[in-house]
Design an enzyme around this catalytic site. Structure first.
Site, PDB file in Angstrom:
ATOM      1  N   GLU A 132       0.822  -1.212   0.000  1.00  0.00           N
ATOM      2  CA  GLU A 132       0.000   0.000   0.000  1.00  0.00           C
ATOM      3  C   GLU A 132       0.854   1.260   0.000  1.00  0.00           C
ATOM      4  O   GLU A 132       0.564   2.225  -0.705  1.00  0.00           O
ATOM      5  CB  GLU A 132      -0.956   0.010   1.194  1.00  0.00           C
ATOM      6  CG  GLU A 132      -2.084  -0.999   1.090  1.00  0.00           C
ATOM      7  CD  GLU A 132      -3.159  -0.634   0.071  1.00  0.00           C
ATOM      8  OE1 GLU A 132      -3.133   0.491  -0.454  1.00  0.00           O
ATOM      9  OE2 GLU A 132      -4.026  -1.484  -0.204  1.00  0.00           O
ATOM     10  N   ARG A 165       0.548   3.833  -3.172  1.00  0.00           N
ATOM     11  CA  ARG A 165      -0.064   5.136  -2.867  1.00  0.00           C
ATOM     12  C   ARG A 165       0.992   6.239  -2.757  1.00  0.00           C
ATOM     13  O   ARG A 165       0.866   7.291  -3.382  1.00  0.00           O
ATOM     14  CB  ARG A 165      -0.841   5.078  -1.553  1.00  0.00           C
ATOM     15  CG  ARG A 165      -1.799   3.940  -1.413  1.00  0.00           C
ATOM     16  CD  ARG A 165      -3.000   4.059  -2.326  1.00  0.00           C
ATOM     17  NE  ARG A 165      -3.828   2.882  -2.217  1.00  0.00           N
ATOM     18  CZ  ARG A 165      -4.810   2.567  -3.041  1.00  0.00           C
ATOM     19  NH1 ARG A 165      -5.096   3.365  -4.054  1.00  0.00           N
ATOM     20  NH2 ARG A 165      -5.504   1.464  -2.892  1.00  0.00           N
ATOM     21  N   ASP A 214      -4.475 -10.004  -8.645  1.00  0.00           N
ATOM     22  CA  ASP A 214      -4.760  -9.074  -9.739  1.00  0.00           C
ATOM     23  C   ASP A 214      -3.585  -8.281 -10.311  1.00  0.00           C
ATOM     24  O   ASP A 214      -3.177  -8.471 -11.457  1.00  0.00           O
ATOM     25  CB  ASP A 214      -5.907  -8.129  -9.370  1.00  0.00           C
ATOM     26  CG  ASP A 214      -5.753  -7.462  -7.998  1.00  0.00           C
ATOM     27  OD1 ASP A 214      -4.685  -7.622  -7.364  1.00  0.00           O
ATOM     28  OD2 ASP A 214      -6.689  -6.777  -7.565  1.00  0.00           O
ATOM     29  N   GLU A 272     -12.235  -0.621 -11.118  1.00  0.00           N
ATOM     30  CA  GLU A 272     -11.798  -1.565 -12.156  1.00  0.00           C
ATOM     31  C   GLU A 272     -12.720  -1.605 -13.378  1.00  0.00           C
ATOM     32  O   GLU A 272     -12.253  -1.701 -14.516  1.00  0.00           O
ATOM     33  CB  GLU A 272     -11.674  -2.974 -11.558  1.00  0.00           C
ATOM     34  CG  GLU A 272     -10.492  -3.164 -10.626  1.00  0.00           C
ATOM     35  CD  GLU A 272     -10.701  -2.548  -9.255  1.00  0.00           C
ATOM     36  OE1 GLU A 272      -9.712  -2.383  -8.522  1.00  0.00           O
ATOM     37  OE2 GLU A 272     -11.863  -2.221  -8.905  1.00  0.00           O
TER      38      GLU A 272
END
Length: 379
Positions: free
Chosen positions: A79, A83, A212, A346
């Site tokens: 993360e 980010r 993913d 998405e």
């Protein structure tokens, strides 16, 4: 919409990681430890691209005066990378502000101890003061997660490029070496890999959550290299071939979907997260091997259609967290814990890619439907 979101974040939660929009209070998940400003850093590139220069300047000023990561805190490596490191790199490339480059490299250096494992596969969690790492306790006997350690190398390759320090790129190469030497069940990548033993955890394969962005980053690493990274290209197209052979199915109603694979058995469920693949297949189509360009584009369009149906078949016209193709239902959430929508991008992302590649107006119309339905919730 961007202005609305930014102004309310500024009003109610300025400098914090997140805003809770109903209670209008600031919030910070434990993913970022004590590091603050995730919304600001993550939004800088969007503000710049949208020519919201006053807001970009506000965010930059806050960053220069307040951003701090030399704290005794445990963070999610994944993360913080996507980010903060990703946000800073994008802001630097767009604006040329040197402070973003410097801080991106410094923060990248803080993440390096996560790779101090017997295999070089990084821990999921890291105390950035002590350098001690660990994995999520729920993750298959202390395993690292494919989507987390596989979603570092766009940023890390750029950290090496911008700093002149090869160590970041070397960490990515070591991950690939481990992955390439492992036997992959039916060519598929399980979601869990033990960083101590270098062996797969439980054989669960998902192109949605836990898997993913590993696939997305393979394709984008090759594109980012000006199509010179042949290893990333091969890994990507081999993975797509295995996905198509073993996971992609067509429902009785003619909807193509990507199932999950658990120890050889298919679960006929597709997550909202998996809907990014429509855009990914389109992005990689023109270099598909064996003159498969048209086939990959067709696959992209079919996934986009299925994901649109998952939206269209709900009362709100917004898609659920997961939808199923069993028990006589198609593209519908059947379990209570899957019947929610959390502003995931998405499906919209796939519409955007397909609009750019095909200019078929239906993709813009589908995107506009979603905008109107999200906006309706504000009223």
């Amino acid at each position: 919409m961007m202005k609305y979101a930014w102004e309310n974040y500024k009003r109610y939660a300025w400098g914090s990681n997140e805003l809770k929009p109903i209670s209008k209070v600031r919030h910070s998940s434990n993913l970022f430890g004590n590091i603050q400003g995730a919304t600001i850093v993550d939004a800088l590139d969007t503000l710049y691209i949208m020519e919201m220069h006053d807001e970009f300047k506000e965010g930059t000023e806050w960053f220069k005066k307040n951003f701090e990561f030399n704290v005794n805190t445990e963070i999610s490596v994944f993360e913080v990378n996507i980010r903060f490191v990703g946000g800073l790199l994008s802001a630097y490339y767009l604006s040329g502000e040197e402070v973003f480059r410097v801080k991106a490299v410094e923060l990248g250096e803080k993440l390096l101890p996560a790779f101090n494992t017997p295999t070089g596969i990084p821990w999921a969690l890291l105390n950035i003061k002590s350098g001690l790492g660990r994995n999520w306790p729920w993750a298959s006997g202390g395993s690292s997660i494919l989507a987390e350690f596989g979603t570092l190398h766009l940023e890390f390759m750029h950290l090496s490029r911008l700093s002149g320090n090869p160590v970041f790129a070397e960490k990515m190469q070591s991950i690939r070496k481990v992955l390439n030497r492992l036997d992959k069940p039916q060519g598929l990548y399980p979601n869990y890999l033990n960083p101590n033993s270098g062996q797969w955890g439980q054989h669960h394969v998902s192109i949605g959550g836990l898997g993913d962005s590993f696939y997305e980053y393979l394709l984008k690493a090759w594109l980012m290299s000006d199509k010179t990274d042949e290893e990333a290209k091969k890994m990507y197209y081999d993975a797509v071939q295995a996905i198509e052979t073993h996971l992609i199915r067509k429902s009785n109603g003619g909807l193509k979907y990507i199932a999950e694979w658990k120890g050889g058995l298919l679960e006929h469920k597709m997550g909202h997260l998996t809907c990014f693949t429509g855009g990914m297949f389109a992005l990689g189509a023109d270099s598909a091997p064996n003159e498969n360009t048209g086939h990959h584009m067709e696959l992209a369009a079919e996934i986009a259609r299925t994901c649109h149906e998952s939206y269209d078949r709900t009362a709100t016209k917004l898609g659920p967290e997961a939808f199923r193709f069993d028990g006589g239902v198609e593209a519908i959430a059947t379990r209570q814990n899957e019947k929610y929508y959390i502003l995931r991008p998405e499906v919209i992302e796939t519409y955007m890619y397909l609009w750019r590649f095909t200019h078929d107006p239906k993709y813009r119309e589908w995107g506009w439907e979603a905008v109107q339905n999200v906006s309706f919730l504000w009223d």
